[in-house]
Design a protein around this motif. Structure first.
Motif, PDB file in Angstrom:
ATOM      1  N   LEU A  17     -24.558  31.566 -28.122  1.00  0.00           N
ATOM      2  CA  LEU A  17     -24.512  30.359 -27.311  1.00  0.00           C
ATOM      3  C   LEU A  17     -23.293  30.302 -26.402  1.00  0.00           C
ATOM      4  O   LEU A  17     -23.382  29.825 -25.264  1.00  0.00           O
ATOM      5  CB  LEU A  17     -24.539  29.123 -28.224  1.00  0.00           C
ATOM      6  N   ARG A  18     -22.162  30.784 -26.892  1.00  0.00           N
ATOM      7  CA  ARG A  18     -20.947  30.746 -26.071  1.00  0.00           C
ATOM      8  C   ARG A  18     -21.118  31.585 -24.810  1.00  0.00           C
ATOM      9  O   ARG A  18     -20.772  31.159 -23.704  1.00  0.00           O
ATOM     10  CB  ARG A  18     -19.756  31.251 -26.897  1.00  0.00           C
ATOM     11  N   GLU A  19     -21.675  32.795 -24.980  1.00  0.00           N
ATOM     12  CA  GLU A  19     -21.913  33.666 -23.825  1.00  0.00           C
ATOM     13  C   GLU A  19     -22.942  33.040 -22.888  1.00  0.00           C
ATOM     14  O   GLU A  19     -22.797  33.086 -21.661  1.00  0.00           O
ATOM     15  CB  GLU A  19     -22.381  35.047 -24.284  1.00  0.00           C
ATOM     16  N   LEU A  20     -23.987  32.451 -23.464  1.00  0.00           N
ATOM     17  CA  LEU A  20     -25.029  31.820 -22.666  1.00  0.00           C
ATOM     18  C   LEU A  20     -24.452  30.680 -21.841  1.00  0.00           C
ATOM     19  O   LEU A  20     -24.754  30.533 -20.646  1.00  0.00           O
ATOM     20  CB  LEU A  20     -26.136  31.298 -23.581  1.00  0.00           C
ATOM     21  N   PHE A  21     -23.624  29.867 -22.466  1.00  0.00           N
ATOM     22  CA  PHE A  21     -23.006  28.731 -21.775  1.00  0.00           C
ATOM     23  C   PHE A  21     -22.139  29.217 -20.619  1.00  0.00           C
ATOM     24  O   PHE A  21     -22.193  28.669 -19.510  1.00  0.00           O
ATOM     25  CB  PHE A  21     -22.171  27.923 -22.764  1.00  0.00           C
ATOM     26  N   LYS A  22     -21.350  30.268 -20.851  1.00  0.00           N
ATOM     27  CA  LYS A  22     -20.481  30.805 -19.796  1.00  0.00           C
ATOM     28  C   LYS A  22     -21.306  31.398 -18.656  1.00  0.00           C
ATOM     29  O   LYS A  22     -20.994  31.201 -17.480  1.00  0.00           O
ATOM     30  CB  LYS A  22     -19.535  31.857 -20.362  1.00  0.00           C
ATOM     31  N   LEU A  23     -22.368  32.136 -19.013  1.00  0.00           N
ATOM     32  CA  LEU A  23     -23.210  32.736 -17.985  1.00  0.00           C
ATOM     33  C   LEU A  23     -23.875  31.660 -17.127  1.00  0.00           C
ATOM     34  O   LEU A  23     -23.959  31.794 -15.906  1.00  0.00           O
ATOM     35  CB  LEU A  23     -24.278  33.624 -18.631  1.00  0.00           C
ATOM     36  N   ALA A  24     -24.353  30.602 -17.771  1.00  0.00           N
ATOM     37  CA  ALA A  24     -24.990  29.515 -17.030  1.00  0.00           C
ATOM     38  C   ALA A  24     -23.990  28.845 -16.087  1.00  0.00           C
ATOM     39  O   ALA A  24     -24.328  28.521 -14.939  1.00  0.00           O
ATOM     40  CB  ALA A  24     -25.571  28.492 -18.000  1.00  0.00           C
ATOM     41  N   SER A  25     -22.748  28.643 -16.558  1.00  0.00           N
ATOM     42  CA  SER A  25     -21.717  28.036 -15.714  1.00  0.00           C
ATOM     43  C   SER A  25     -21.373  28.946 -14.545  1.00  0.00           C
ATOM     44  O   SER A  25     -21.230  28.494 -13.397  1.00  0.00           O
ATOM     45  CB  SER A  25     -20.456  27.752 -16.545  1.00  0.00           C
ATOM     46  N   ASP A  26     -21.231  30.253 -14.817  1.00  0.00           N
ATOM     47  CA  ASP A  26     -20.938  31.213 -13.754  1.00  0.00           C
ATOM     48  C   ASP A  26     -22.087  31.283 -12.748  1.00  0.00           C
ATOM     49  O   ASP A  26     -21.868  31.399 -11.539  1.00  0.00           O
ATOM     50  CB  ASP A  26     -20.683  32.604 -14.346  1.00  0.00           C
ATOM     51  N   PHE A  27     -23.318  31.218 -13.262  1.00  0.00           N
ATOM     52  CA  PHE A  27     -24.499  31.279 -12.411  1.00  0.00           C
ATOM     53  C   PHE A  27     -24.500  30.110 -11.422  1.00  0.00           C
ATOM     54  O   PHE A  27     -24.724  30.276 -10.217  1.00  0.00           O
ATOM     55  CB  PHE A  27     -25.754  31.252 -13.287  1.00  0.00           C
ATOM     56  N   LYS A  28     -24.231  28.894 -11.950  1.00  0.00           N
ATOM     57  CA  LYS A  28     -24.187  27.715 -11.089  1.00  0.00           C
ATOM     58  C   LYS A  28     -23.050  27.815 -10.074  1.00  0.00           C
ATOM     59  O   LYS A  28     -23.209  27.426  -8.911  1.00  0.00           O
ATOM     60  CB  LYS A  28     -24.022  26.457 -11.939  1.00  0.00           C
ATOM     61  N   GLY A  29     -21.909  28.348 -10.515  1.00  0.00           N
ATOM     62  CA  GLY A  29     -20.779  28.506  -9.613  1.00  0.00           C
ATOM     63  C   GLY A  29     -21.098  29.459  -8.471  1.00  0.00           C
ATOM     64  O   GLY A  29     -20.744  29.206  -7.310  1.00  0.00           O
TER      65      GLY A  29
END
Length: 225
Positions: free
Chosen positions: A195-207
């Motif tokens: 989940l931690r990696e998923l959350f970071k990837l989603a944030s990076d994706f939006k950025g």
């Protein structure tokens, strides 16, 4: 264990245990009368976790309840640990979010520099959100930071009505969170997803998407200037 024994072992008051029980964070394992119940020794560890999650990870009780329920449901230990980590990141104060205690409307007006009219207009839009208490509305650190940023934007000539565009943005983010949660929850291997990696990837994706859009619009302005 009697409630008094749990309170002594956990170092909390009886009203605290009663409150945690009412909120569904603790469960008596045996109730012998209307005002008499026995608790499992596991409740002492649960109370320790609740206090730790509140003081070190700044998690609200509603979120702590999710973590404790996942543990009681026998979910994978690694998955529960991921939940703790991701939720801790989400509720960790932002760099400029120095306020730890909730403040009143009058205090919010004072520390942000906004007028009461501006604050009420932003509240009506949902840009600033008040938590209702028996003593009236209060505002936590993130709301104070939003109010301070809004004040700076208003000094450039924006009006509270100009913030309406962010209502749409908030609805998109809220929809994204709910959609992603539903997708993950129904995956057959959802308990082992990092989940931690998923959350970071989603944030990076939006950025990345936001940066791309700003670049596109900047080029568009240049081409038509």
């Amino acid at each position: 264990m009697r409630i008094s024994e749990v309170a002594k072992a956990a170092g909390v008051s009886l009203p605290t245990i009663h409150y945690y029980t009412r909120e569904g964070l603790l469960f008596p394992s045996l109730k012998t009368a209307h005002n008499m119940a026995y608790y499992s020794p596991d409740c002492v560890e649960d109370i320790r976790l609740i206090k730790e999650f509140q003081s070190k990870r700044f998690l609200p009780l509603s979120v702590i309840k999710l973590i404790l329920q996942a543990k009681r449901d026998g979910q994978d230990v690694k998955h529960v640990s991921e939940m703790e980590s991701v939720l801790g990141d989400i509720f960790q104060p932002m760099p400029d979010e120095t306020q730890s205690e909730s403040i009143s409307l009058a205090e919010l007006i004072s520390v942000s520099g906004l007028s009461e009219t501006d604050v009420n207009e932003l509240i009506a839009m949902g840009v600033i959100i008040a938590s209702e208490t028996e003593n009236g509305p209060v505002f936590d650190g993130i709301e104070t930071r939003i109010a301070q940023i809004a004040k700076r934007l208003l000094t450039f000539g924006l009006k509270p009505a100009d913030f309406e565009i962010y209502q749409q943005y908030m609805e998109i983010v809220r929809s994204e969170f709910k959609t992603i949660h539903e997708i993950i929850h129904h995956l057959p291997n959802h308990e082992v997803i990092p989940l931690r990696e998923l959350f970071k990837l989603a944030s990076d994706f939006k950025g990345c998407l936001a940066t791309r859009i700003y670049r596109q619009e900047a080029r568009h302005l240049q081409e038509h200037s």
